[in-house]
Design a protein around this motif. Structure first.
Motif, mmCIF file in Angstrom:
data_model
loop_
_atom_site.group_PDB
_atom_site.id
_atom_site.type_symbol
_atom_site.label_atom_id
_atom_site.label_comp_id
_atom_site.label_asym_id
_atom_site.label_seq_id
_atom_site.Cartn_x
_atom_site.Cartn_y
_atom_site.Cartn_z
ATOM 1 N N THR A 1 0.838 -1.208 0.000
ATOM 2 C CA THR A 1 0.000 0.000 0.000
ATOM 3 C C THR A 1 0.871 1.255 0.000
ATOM 4 O OG1 THR A 1 -1.395 -1.294 1.439
ATOM 5 C CG2 THR A 1 -2.001 1.016 1.144
ATOM 6 N N SER A 2 1.876 1.232 0.847
ATOM 7 C CA SER A 2 2.748 2.412 0.924
ATOM 8 C C SER A 2 3.503 2.612 -0.379
ATOM 9 C CB SER A 2 3.750 2.258 2.065
ATOM 10 O OG SER A 2 3.063 2.076 3.269
ATOM 11 N N ALA A 3 3.948 1.510 -0.977
ATOM 12 C CA ALA A 3 4.674 1.622 -2.249
ATOM 13 C C ALA A 3 3.751 2.226 -3.313
ATOM 14 C CB ALA A 3 5.181 0.249 -2.682
ATOM 15 N N GLU A 4 2.491 1.808 -3.305
ATOM 16 C CA GLU A 4 1.535 2.373 -4.278
ATOM 17 C C GLU A 4 1.295 3.859 -4.008
ATOM 18 O OE1 GLU A 4 -2.025 0.095 -4.803
ATOM 19 O OE2 GLU A 4 -0.912 -1.749 -5.199
ATOM 20 N N ASP A 5 1.274 4.231 -2.741
ATOM 21 C CA ASP A 5 1.129 5.667 -2.405
ATOM 22 C C ASP A 5 2.299 6.477 -2.967
ATOM 23 O OD1 ASP A 5 -1.234 5.347 -1.111
ATOM 24 O OD2 ASP A 5 -0.415 5.419 0.923
ATOM 25 N N VAL A 6 3.505 5.914 -2.800
ATOM 26 C CA VAL A 6 4.696 6.604 -3.316
ATOM 27 C C VAL A 6 4.610 6.710 -4.839
ATOM 28 C CG1 VAL A 6 7.202 6.375 -3.644
ATOM 29 C CG2 VAL A 6 6.194 5.989 -1.384
ATOM 30 N N HIS A 7 4.218 5.613 -5.462
ATOM 31 C CA HIS A 7 4.061 5.581 -6.922
ATOM 32 C C HIS A 7 3.103 6.690 -7.366
ATOM 33 C CE1 HIS A 7 1.922 3.969 -10.539
ATOM 34 N NE2 HIS A 7 3.143 3.578 -10.896
ATOM 35 N N GLN A 8 2.005 6.786 -6.665
ATOM 36 C CA GLN A 8 0.991 7.816 -6.980
ATOM 37 C C GLN A 8 1.579 9.226 -6.800
ATOM 38 O OE1 GLN A 8 -2.553 6.998 -7.291
ATOM 39 N NE2 GLN A 8 -3.409 9.042 -7.250
ATOM 40 N N ASP A 9 2.270 9.419 -5.689
ATOM 41 C CA ASP A 9 2.845 10.741 -5.391
ATOM 42 C C ASP A 9 3.862 11.163 -6.459
ATOM 43 O OD1 ASP A 9 1.372 10.801 -3.137
ATOM 44 O OD2 ASP A 9 3.030 10.562 -1.722
ATOM 45 N N VAL A 10 4.732 10.217 -6.810
ATOM 46 C CA VAL A 10 5.812 10.537 -7.756
ATOM 47 C C VAL A 10 5.232 10.939 -9.104
ATOM 48 C CG1 VAL A 10 7.698 9.506 -9.115
ATOM 49 C CG2 VAL A 10 7.582 9.126 -6.646
ATOM 50 N N PHE A 11 4.321 10.109 -9.620
ATOM 51 C CA PHE A 11 3.809 10.399 -10.962
ATOM 52 C C PHE A 11 2.829 11.586 -10.952
ATOM 53 C CE2 PHE A 11 5.389 6.086 -11.887
ATOM 54 C CZ PHE A 11 6.145 6.389 -13.015
ATOM 55 N N THR A 12 2.116 11.754 -9.857
ATOM 56 C CA THR A 12 1.211 12.918 -9.785
ATOM 57 C C THR A 12 2.021 14.210 -9.836
ATOM 58 O OG1 THR A 12 -0.343 11.655 -8.446
ATOM 59 C CG2 THR A 12 -0.615 14.031 -8.426
ATOM 60 N N ALA A 13 3.134 14.205 -9.120
ATOM 61 C CA ALA A 13 3.984 15.415 -9.100
ATOM 62 C C ALA A 13 4.515 15.705 -10.509
ATOM 63 C CB ALA A 13 5.135 15.219 -8.119
ATOM 64 N N ILE A 14 4.855 14.649 -11.221
ATOM 65 C CA ILE A 14 5.364 14.856 -12.593
ATOM 66 C C ILE A 14 4.238 15.362 -13.497
ATOM 67 C CG2 ILE A 14 6.246 13.639 -14.642
ATOM 68 C CD1 ILE A 14 7.852 11.906 -12.650
#
Lengths: 548, 163
Positions: free
Chosen positions: B29-42
């Protein structure tokens, strides 16, 4: 030949195979004879093994597909930065608030912030003094609260070492009006203080002395007070970073409560090294029932406090916060709270150089500086009083010699001049200016560092204090108290030029220990050899440099 | 989502970002949150990227940083709120290394200065060389090495209790 400490610094390099054969041999010889280094090396190897285990996992195809689909469906071409940021905040908020015990931790630190802000600092560092209305979602609607606090203090400036001071305080807080508190000792009211949101000042009455003191707040602090009383999220997010231990359930006065314990110097506002706070919350309502605090400083100051007798949502019409200054009360002094900026810090440092015999204080630990500044000025007052006494004795002698009845010489009661009293207050405020600015930088994760233990005002071009600015670099106060903006690399180079920090034995010998300041390089210097790199970060956990 | 360039970026690099985050955080879950954060920022700044971005290095660094940030934010709630999740592919834990120790290590890493934390994760958890790290972080090799030594020394202090 390398000594024990130098060997210790090389153990990580040894375990990673980064040292030359010769160096490795020296390490091996030493470790075989030194239990402490052997243990350190074992611990290093355990970390490496543990990290190695963490590296052995990878995600599967299902997870990749699910993450991609989740992401792409959540983004739209119209999505603005603001809405995206809100999404992220929402996720963080949900994560933060999902645990009930988390809410308790939040409440605990908010309450402790109130305690410290009001009773130790005189003001709150971050506006937490009016944050009662912002405990958590379920308490947001509560607008008023009253409670009682009993405190025992030891080792305060001016008190004999083992003498404890007991104090009882009643506090009334309203998110509409502000705060009122009454402090008593031995059954006598010593002080009544009002801090009203509508005014930009605090007023403190001392009925025993028939005196009062006006404390003018800065715009910064006043605005923060007003704003944060309406925005609980700011407080919660700020204080979420503390660890706690679940104390389980018990009964207090027939009420079932659940408790947590926080053991973190942060709850001491950066002024105490040892801080324990326990919060007991009613299981049914989530409202605090009792808070216990134990704070101690390395210099022997101890404060223990119990807060209880909470009354929530007390009906108020504002009259409780109205006051008039009695005619026979004398104004004792005027206090202007210092701004928390670089200029105030420099003013504070200038004053401290006088107090510390032309040197900088070794650290910016406020509790220690309060003690030292008080001691210095009290000595001065004592000296003045001694002079008055001697002048009187001389007058009596002269009268006797001249055949005049000495009883006709007016009795002089030595007293401290108003100027000296004001000077003491001004100095304390200046000192708070630099300490609070530093604490603010720590709170804002601006990567501050202070090197008063390494340089003196004679080291004009050397780095005394630095912090991250908004221009991707550091603002630096130099030894001559001038300010410059530098790049991280330049700061790294300047810090590499600093003399070694005093060894523990030397630190012990000084009045001021290196506890609340941090010393580390924002960008590591580039030494030719690893073994030349000295660890300067051992004194305490390092501050976190924010990622852009 | 209509932008083909961004969709391709996500397709090509999701695994890299998820792996980096999952290894540090140990939670899907946390890894998916990070994934979401990284690509959302881009995505928020998608228009500002030109064709020169070296995506693997950039995304890799973002993922490691975000994972460390995430560990910071969640380290307090981890022990109480963590739900045991099924492991993804990978070997079973070594007998000596417990999940508690891994959680503790992640929490300790999150307390390191950012640069040290990044270097430690890249070197020891991600298996990058000092050369590769120096390239990603745009610093000298020796700087990366110094950060690694400092990080390891600090982490070892936090880990003494397990001896």
């Amino acid at each position: 030949m390398l000594d024990h400490n130098e060997i210790k610094e090389l153990l990580a390099g040894y375990a990673l195979g980064d040292l030359s054969d010769d160096q490795a041999k020296i390490i091996e010889e030493h470790v075989s004879q030194c239990q402490s280094c052997e243990q350190e090396l074992e611990s290093i190897r355990l970390v490496l093994e543990c990290a190695g285990q963490m590296s052995k996992v990878s995600v599967d195809d299902d997870m990749c597909i699910s993450a991609k689909e989740g992401l792409l469906s959540s983004l739209s071409p119209e999505q603005t930065q603001t809405t995206a940021a809100k999404t992220v905040r929402k996720i963080q908020w949900r994560t933060i608030m999902q645990s009930k015990i988390t809410k308790f931790a939040t409440a605990a630190v908010v309450i402790l912030g109130v305690f410290l802000g009001m009773y130790v600092l005189g003001i709150s560092l971050d506006g937490s003094s009016v944050a009662w209305a912002s405990l958590a979602d379920h308490v947001q609607k509560i607008k008023t609260v009253s409670y009682k606090m009993h405190m025992t203090m030891k080792g305060l400036p001016g008190l004999p070492k083992d003498k404890a001071m007991e104090m009882d305080t009643t506090i009334l807080i309203s998110s509409d009006y502000g705060m009122k508190m009454e402090m008593s000792m031995d059954g006598k009211v010593m002080s009544k203080m009002y801090m009203l949101l509508a005014e930009k000042s605090m007023i403190s009455f001392m009925p025993e002395q028939k005196k009062y003191m006006l404390i003018t707040l800065t715009d910064d602090i006043h605005e923060k007070m007003k704003k944060e009383s309406n925005d609980p999220r700011a407080m919660v997010a700020e204080y979420m970073g503390l660890e706690y231990v679940d104390l389980g359930r018990k009964e207090i006065d027939g009420i079932e409560v659940e408790g947590i314990e926080v053991n973190d110097p942060k709850i001491g506002g950066g002024m105490f090294q040892n801080c324990i706070g326990r919060l007991w919350v009613e299981v049914e309502t989530d409202l605090p029932v009792r808070i216990e605090m134990e704070f101690g400083s390395d210099k022997g100051m101890e404060i223990k406090g119990v807060i209880e007798d909470f009354n929530w949502d007390v009906a108020l019409d504002g009259s409780e916060f109205a006051y008039t200054i009695p005619e026979d009360y004398e104004k004792m002094g005027e206090v202007v709270m210092p701004e928390m900026n670089a200029e105030a810090a420099i003013e504070g440092l200038k004053m401290l150089i006088d107090i510390y015999d032309g040197k900088f204080p070794k650290s910016l630990n406020m509790m220690e500086l309060i003690q030292d500044v008080s001691k210095y000025r009290m000595e001065e007052m004592k000296q003045k009083m001694e002079e008055q006494k001697k002048a009187h004795e001389k007058a009596v002698e002269e009268a006797t010699a001249a055949g005049i009845d000495p009883n006709t010489i007016a009795q002089v009661k030595p007293e401290v001049s108003k100027e000296l009293q004001q000077k003491m207050i001004d100095d304390q405020m200046k000192m708070q200016g630099v300490c609070m600015f530093y604490l603010k930088l720590v709170g804002e994760k601006k990567d501050p560092a202070y090197y008063g233990d390494r340089i003196t005002p004679a080291d004009k071009d050397m780095i005394l204090m630095r912090w991250l600015n908004d221009k991707d670099g550091y603002t630096v106060i130099l030894g001559d108290l001038s300010i410059v903006d530098l790049t991280p690399e330049e700061v790294g180079e300047m810090e590499a030029l600093l003399p070694e920090p005093p060894k523990p034995a030397e630190v012990e010998a000084h009045t001021h220990t290196h506890t609340d300041t941090h010393t580390h390089h924002p960008e590591a210097p580039e030494p030719a050899e690893v073994e030349e790199v000295k660890e300067v970060e051992e004194l305490k956990p390092l501050p976190v440099v924010p990622v852009e | 989502m209509q932008d083909k360039g961004f969709t391709k970026l996500v397709d090509d690099h999701s695994r890299l970002v998820l792996n980096a985050a999952y290894r540090v955080l140990g939670s899907r879950t946390s890894a998916e949150d990070v994934h979401q954060d990284v690509f959302t920022a881009i995505w928020q700044r998608w228009e500002s990227f030109n064709g020169d971005t070296s995506w693997p290095a950039y995304l890799y660094r973002c993922a490691v940083r975000k994972a460390i940030d995430h560990a910071k934010a969640s380290r307090k709630t981890r022990s109480i709120d963590a739900i045991s999740e099924p492991a993804a592919t990978g070997s079973a834990d070594s007998a000596a290394i417990t999940t508690e120790m891994k959680d503790k290590l992640a929490a300790c890493i999150s307390k390191l200065p950012d640069r040290q934390a990044e270097v430690f994760v890249m070197y020891r958890i991600e298996g990058k060389s000092y050369n590769q790290i120096a390239e990603v972080l745009q610093c000298k090799l020796q700087t990366a090495r110094v950060h690694m030594h400092r990080a390891l020394t600090q982490l070892a202090k936090d880990f003494k209790e397990y001896l």
